[in-house]
Design a protein around this motif. Structure first.
Motif, PDB file in Angstrom:
ATOM      1  N   LEU A  70       0.786  -1.078   0.019  1.00 26.20           N
ATOM      2  CA  LEU A  70       0.115   0.190  -0.072  1.00 26.20           C
ATOM      3  C   LEU A  70       0.976   1.365   0.124  1.00 26.20           C
ATOM      4  O   LEU A  70       1.744   1.396   0.892  1.00 26.20           O
ATOM      5  N   VAL A  71       0.740   2.132  -1.002  1.00 25.14           N
ATOM      6  CA  VAL A  71       1.461   3.186  -1.170  1.00 25.14           C
ATOM      7  C   VAL A  71       0.571   4.512  -1.490  1.00 25.14           C
ATOM      8  O   VAL A  71      -0.407   4.402  -2.120  1.00 25.14           O
ATOM      9  N   SER A  72       0.957   5.686  -0.957  1.00 26.33           N
ATOM     10  CA  SER A  72       0.507   6.794  -1.115  1.00 26.33           C
ATOM     11  C   SER A  72       0.553   7.499  -2.657  1.00 26.33           C
ATOM     12  O   SER A  72       1.700   7.319  -2.830  1.00 26.33           O
ATOM     13  N   PRO A  73      -0.327   7.783  -3.033  1.00 20.70           N
ATOM     14  CA  PRO A  73       0.022   8.308  -4.422  1.00 20.70           C
ATOM     15  C   PRO A  73       0.864   9.632  -4.396  1.00 20.70           C
ATOM     16  O   PRO A  73       1.632   9.738  -5.407  1.00 20.70           O
ATOM     17  N   THR A  78       6.486  12.645  -5.454  1.00 22.74           N
ATOM     18  CA  THR A  78       7.634  13.090  -4.550  1.00 22.74           C
ATOM     19  C   THR A  78       8.844  12.383  -4.708  1.00 22.74           C
ATOM     20  O   THR A  78       9.862  12.952  -4.953  1.00 22.74           O
ATOM     21  N   GLY A  79       8.762  10.993  -4.924  1.00 24.02           N
ATOM     22  CA  GLY A  79       9.824  10.101  -4.772  1.00 24.02           C
ATOM     23  C   GLY A  79      10.217   9.749  -6.330  1.00 24.02           C
ATOM     24  O   GLY A  79      11.260   8.936  -6.448  1.00 24.02           O
ATOM     25  N   ASP A  80       9.379   9.392  -7.110  1.00 25.92           N
ATOM     26  CA  ASP A  80       9.577   9.009  -8.468  1.00 25.92           C
ATOM     27  C   ASP A  80       9.453   9.871  -9.527  1.00 25.92           C
ATOM     28  O   ASP A  80       9.481   9.319 -10.747  1.00 25.92           O
ATOM     29  N   GLY A  81       9.366  10.983  -9.386  1.00 21.48           N
ATOM     30  CA  GLY A  81       9.355  12.068 -10.330  1.00 21.48           C
ATOM     31  C   GLY A  81       8.147  12.211 -11.498  1.00 21.48           C
ATOM     32  O   GLY A  81       8.366  12.704 -12.477  1.00 21.48           O
ATOM     33  N   TYR A  82       6.979  11.520 -10.976  1.00 23.91           N
ATOM     34  CA  TYR A  82       5.632  11.735 -11.885  1.00 23.91           C
ATOM     35  C   TYR A  82       5.141  13.150 -11.647  1.00 23.91           C
ATOM     36  O   TYR A  82       5.480  13.924 -10.867  1.00 23.91           O
ATOM     37  N   ASP A  83       4.617  13.367 -12.738  1.00 24.27           N
ATOM     38  CA  ASP A  83       4.058  14.950 -12.808  1.00 24.27           C
ATOM     39  C   ASP A  83       2.639  14.874 -12.586  1.00 24.27           C
ATOM     40  O   ASP A  83       2.141  15.974 -12.232  1.00 24.27           O
ATOM     41  N   LEU A  84       1.983  13.721 -12.855  1.00 25.35           N
ATOM     42  CA  LEU A  84       0.675  13.560 -12.425  1.00 25.35           C
ATOM     43  C   LEU A  84       0.233  12.019 -12.003  1.00 25.35           C
ATOM     44  O   LEU A  84       0.861  11.186 -12.481  1.00 25.35           O
ATOM     45  N   VAL A  85      -0.323  11.915 -11.023  1.00 28.22           N
ATOM     46  CA  VAL A  85      -0.724  10.531 -10.250  1.00 28.22           C
ATOM     47  C   VAL A  85      -2.077  10.477  -9.945  1.00 28.22           C
ATOM     48  O   VAL A  85      -2.611  11.575  -9.164  1.00 28.22           O
ATOM     49  N   VAL A  86      -2.974   9.535 -10.081  1.00 29.79           N
ATOM     50  CA  VAL A  86      -4.189   9.363  -9.742  1.00 29.79           C
ATOM     51  C   VAL A  86      -4.365   7.817  -8.963  1.00 29.79           C
ATOM     52  O   VAL A  86      -3.352   7.038  -9.452  1.00 29.79           O
ATOM     53  N   ASN A  87      -5.090   7.494  -8.425  1.00 32.31           N
ATOM     54  CA  ASN A  87      -5.525   6.215  -7.655  1.00 32.31           C
ATOM     55  C   ASN A  87      -5.904   5.496  -8.949  1.00 32.31           C
ATOM     56  O   ASN A  87      -6.749   5.833  -9.997  1.00 32.31           O
ATOM     57  N   GLY A 261      -6.733  13.318   3.780  1.00 32.68           N
ATOM     58  CA  GLY A 261      -5.520  13.029   3.695  1.00 32.68           C
ATOM     59  C   GLY A 261      -5.258  11.760   2.314  1.00 32.68           C
ATOM     60  O   GLY A 261      -6.354  11.485   2.291  1.00 32.68           O
ATOM     61  N   TYR A 262      -4.536  11.826   1.784  1.00 30.42           N
ATOM     62  CA  TYR A 262      -4.386  10.546   0.845  1.00 30.42           C
ATOM     63  C   TYR A 262      -4.499   9.252   1.406  1.00 30.42           C
ATOM     64  O   TYR A 262      -3.314   8.913   2.272  1.00 30.42           O
TER      65      TYR A 262
END
Length: 289
Positions: A70-73, A78-87, A261-262
């Motif tokens: 289980l990982v917060s979006p 912040t950690g993997d350099g994505y520009d957009l993240v959704v569940n 929160g996420y």
């Protein structure tokens, strides 16, 4: 629901259109006037034909088939350099910070969880091929073999009388027969694709927050996607899991999760643009060679 109520209204504000100059991805806050009040959220349009755009299924698989951490979006941004993240997928917690993924998920060509069926029908899913183009449908094992990335919603079940259809099918609103709880106002996350598979539409609508957003039904959600240009669409996990986190330069813009929160989830969907996307695509190809 009338087309008047389904009309998408762009908020008149400095953030009304957030465009990432490094790639063809546009994100904008949205506002919908529903019979129950205002619903607010975010909608992104992703140009899959642009080589500077890279869409990935984000999952940390454990040793068990179909089980992931289980990982917060927010952590992917912040950690993997994505520009957009959704569940993305629905999931069931198994304890010890892990969960069993519901439905199909494929990450960089690796099948993390298999397609699900009920009464001879596969569950709805989004599949992205090696050519970067997307398709949405009731996909089975044949789709897995050609998938680079995939996420899924839920279909029919012994616990529901609904067939669990697509949210949008060939431009038609099937929200009333999609899952889950189609007539209930909830926070929602959904993904649609254009008829040619070159545009991806990602929408998150907040809910359960008096004075901010009342949430939407699935027919309302389908109308929003159809109005934007979606030919097919699938409803993903929603409720407290709904998350939309968008990096615009030095700013991070986001929805308002109903939990405050996420929520950590089993599967997210991420979009990289610009140099990071090109580097990631090249590294992935090199690994396969």
């Amino acid at each position: 629901m009338s087309r008047l109520h389904s009309q998408l209204v762009t908020l008149i504000a400095a953030l009304s259109t957030a465009v990432c100059a490094a790639g063809q991805v546009q994100a904008e806050p949205i506002e919908l006037d529903t019979p129950a009040g205002i619903a607010r959220g975010w909608l992104a349009t992703v140009d899959l034909a642009d080589p500077a755009v890279d869409v990935r299924t984000l999952v940390r698989q454990t040793d068990s088939d179909g089980v992931a951490e289980l990982v917060s979006p927010e952590a992917w941004l912040t950690g993997d350099g994505y520009d957009l993240v959704v569940n993305a997928n629905f999931f069931g917690a198994t304890g010890d910070g892990a969960a069993r993924i519901v439905g199909l998920s494929v990450s960089d060509g690796v099948v993390v969880s298999r397609p699900r069926t009920f009464d001879g029908r596969y569950h709805p899913a989004l599949v992205i091929g090696d050519n970067g183009r997307a398709k949405i449908g009731l996909f089975g094992t044949d789709a897995v073999s050609g998938a680079r990335e995939a996420v899924a919603g839920v279909g029919g079940s012994a616990t529901s009388a609904l067939p669990g259809t697509l949210l949008v099918d060939d431009g038609l609103n099937l929200g009333e027969t999609a899952r889950v709880q189609p007539t209930t106002r909830r926070p929602r996350t959904a993904i649609g694709v254009s008829e040619d598979g070159e545009a991806l539409f990602i929408i998150v609508v907040d809910g359960r927050q008096d004075g901010w957003s009342v949430g939407v039904t699935l027919p309302e959600l389908a109308d929003l996607l159809i109005d934007r240009g979606a030919w097919d669409a699938v409803n993903l996990d929603g409720g407290g899991s709904s998350a939309f986190i968008w990096r615009q330069g030095d700013q991070v813009l986001s929805n308002r999760p109903s939990d405050g929160g996420y929520r950590s989830v089993a599967v997210s969907l991420g979009v990289r643009v610009g140099v990071r996307a090109v580097e990631n695509a090249s590294a992935s190809q090199a690994d396969k060679e």
